[in-house]
Write an enzyme that holds these catalytic residues in place. Sequence first.
Site, PDB file in Angstrom:
ATOM      1  N   GLU A   1      -6.329   4.850   5.976  1.00 19.48           N
ATOM      2  CA  GLU A   1      -5.464   4.927   4.789  1.00 19.48           C
ATOM      3  C   GLU A   1      -4.639   6.215   4.805  1.00 19.48           C
ATOM      4  O   GLU A   1      -4.884   7.124   5.608  1.00 19.48           O
ATOM      5  CB  GLU A   1      -6.313   4.863   3.513  1.00 19.48           C
ATOM      6  CG  GLU A   1      -7.318   5.999   3.405  1.00 19.48           C
ATOM      7  CD  GLU A   1      -7.618   6.404   1.968  1.00 19.48           C
ATOM      8  OE1 GLU A   1      -6.682   6.568   1.169  1.00 19.48           O
ATOM      9  OE2 GLU A   1      -8.806   6.601   1.655  1.00 19.48           O
TER      10      GLU A   1
ATOM     11  N   LYS B   1       1.606   7.430  -4.696  1.00 17.16           N
ATOM     12  CA  LYS B   1       0.247   6.916  -4.484  1.00 17.16           C
ATOM     13  C   LYS B   1       0.275   5.415  -4.784  1.00 17.16           C
ATOM     14  O   LYS B   1       0.516   5.005  -5.917  1.00 17.16           O
ATOM     15  CB  LYS B   1      -0.747   7.634  -5.392  1.00 17.16           C
ATOM     16  CG  LYS B   1      -2.181   7.131  -5.267  1.00 17.16           C
ATOM     17  CD  LYS B   1      -3.137   7.922  -6.146  1.00 17.16           C
ATOM     18  CE  LYS B   1      -4.454   7.193  -6.312  1.00 17.16           C
ATOM     19  NZ  LYS B   1      -5.363   7.878  -7.247  1.00 17.16           N
TER      20      LYS B   1
ATOM     21  N   ASP C   1     -11.513   2.886 -16.885  1.00 21.63           N
ATOM     22  CA  ASP C   1     -10.916   3.413 -15.653  1.00 21.63           C
ATOM     23  C   ASP C   1     -11.798   3.000 -14.476  1.00 21.63           C
ATOM     24  O   ASP C   1     -12.800   3.633 -14.170  1.00 21.63           O
ATOM     25  CB  ASP C   1     -10.763   4.934 -15.735  1.00 21.63           C
ATOM     26  CG  ASP C   1      -9.976   5.478 -14.543  1.00 21.63           C
ATOM     27  OD1 ASP C   1      -9.727   4.709 -13.588  1.00 21.63           O
ATOM     28  OD2 ASP C   1      -9.605   6.661 -14.579  1.00 21.63           O
TER      29      ASP C   1
ATOM     30  N   ASP D   1      -9.691  -0.384  -6.108  1.00 26.20           N
ATOM     31  CA  ASP D   1     -10.403  -0.531  -4.820  1.00 26.20           C
ATOM     32  C   ASP D   1     -11.553  -1.532  -4.944  1.00 26.20           C
ATOM     33  O   ASP D   1     -11.846  -2.282  -4.012  1.00 26.20           O
ATOM     34  CB  ASP D   1     -11.008   0.811  -4.379  1.00 26.20           C
ATOM     35  CG  ASP D   1      -9.962   1.837  -3.984  1.00 26.20           C
ATOM     36  OD1 ASP D   1      -8.762   1.498  -3.923  1.00 26.20           O
ATOM     37  OD2 ASP D   1     -10.362   2.997  -3.735  1.00 26.20           O
TER      38      ASP D   1
ATOM     39  N   LYS E   1     -18.418   9.509  -4.648  1.00 28.48           N
ATOM     40  CA  LYS E   1     -18.614  10.862  -5.199  1.00 28.48           C
ATOM     41  C   LYS E   1     -19.148  10.789  -6.618  1.00 28.48           C
ATOM     42  O   LYS E   1     -18.806   9.868  -7.359  1.00 28.48           O
ATOM     43  CB  LYS E   1     -17.271  11.587  -5.267  1.00 28.48           C
ATOM     44  CG  LYS E   1     -16.934  12.302  -3.996  1.00 28.48           C
ATOM     45  CD  LYS E   1     -15.590  12.983  -4.099  1.00 28.48           C
ATOM     46  CE  LYS E   1     -14.483  12.003  -4.203  1.00 28.48           C
ATOM     47  NZ  LYS E   1     -14.315  11.054  -3.147  1.00 28.48           N
TER      48      LYS E   1
END
Length: 302
Positions: free
Chosen positions: A22, A84, A136, A140, A157
Amino acid sequence: MILYQSEIKEALNRKKPIVALESTIISHGMPYPQNVEMALKIEERIRNGGAIPATIALIEGKVKVGLSSSEIELLGKEGTNVYKTSRRDLPYVISKQLNGATTVAATMIIAQQAGISIFATGGIGGVHREGAQTMDISADLQELAQTNVAVISAGVKSILDIGLTLEYLETMGVPVLGYQTEDFPAFYTRKSGFKVDFNMRTPQEIATFLKTKWEMDLQGGVLVSNPIPQKYSMDEQIIDKAIQEALLEAKKRNITGKAITPFLLSYIKKITKGKSLAANIELVFNNAQLAAEVAIEYAKIT
Ligand code: PSU
Ligand code: MN
């Protein structure tokens, strides 16, 4: 329409092992010039591992599979000026002929269209903390539910809600594999306190799993989680504290939406005096290595 680098076109024709990469990790995930160094080195690692790297991005609105070093330099130098680009953004960036860095979701879409099944990255997006209220949730996850690409990452994370992220994946039917581990890794550290669904001992086992899933016409990806090597993993207390501080700061500054992950990453880097970036780079290399091995095994059996 996809523009392929000639080496990748040839590799596709000959069914050689290819690993997709990516580009948001380059423009938004790391600072310049370390981002460019990382992007060039990861390609080298994949080559040394016996596979062909295919870094994916949008250059002046063109979908590119395989970038030149000057295109990688451009993405790294321009950083967050590059768009992005996740699933929803693809038609905008393409029709406006912009430069776009593809997220995990957008990279999966293009990889699938190109016929590439294995993709290496650092970490995926997930359900953010308080995600049950804010909703949120990274696109992905939804992409993993529908697009047939295996994503090799170092887990999730703890800037995210790891438990909710795994619940979401389970609901969407996305298998979460661990490479030589029972524990789902937390990116900077080897354990998150959560378990993977299936522990895979070898790249061959992973390849066989993928083949079996897709031969059954089970749509969707697979998340392969590969823990950061012990010698590069961070002290849990130090990283947890940095993440807490970064989350507070983001709240104070009212940072939300697609800006939140890039902000947290750069803030955590500042607090840890660069240690988080060093760990991030090493875990990406480690994932590239495994991805090359899986791509080779997968090419053998398909
Ligand atoms: N995690 C990282 N580095 C990154 C990203 C995530 O450690 O660069 C990027 C990836 O491209 C991922 C994206 O797909 O952030 C997720 O963003 P969002 O949560 O806005 O969907
Ligand atoms: Mn989001």
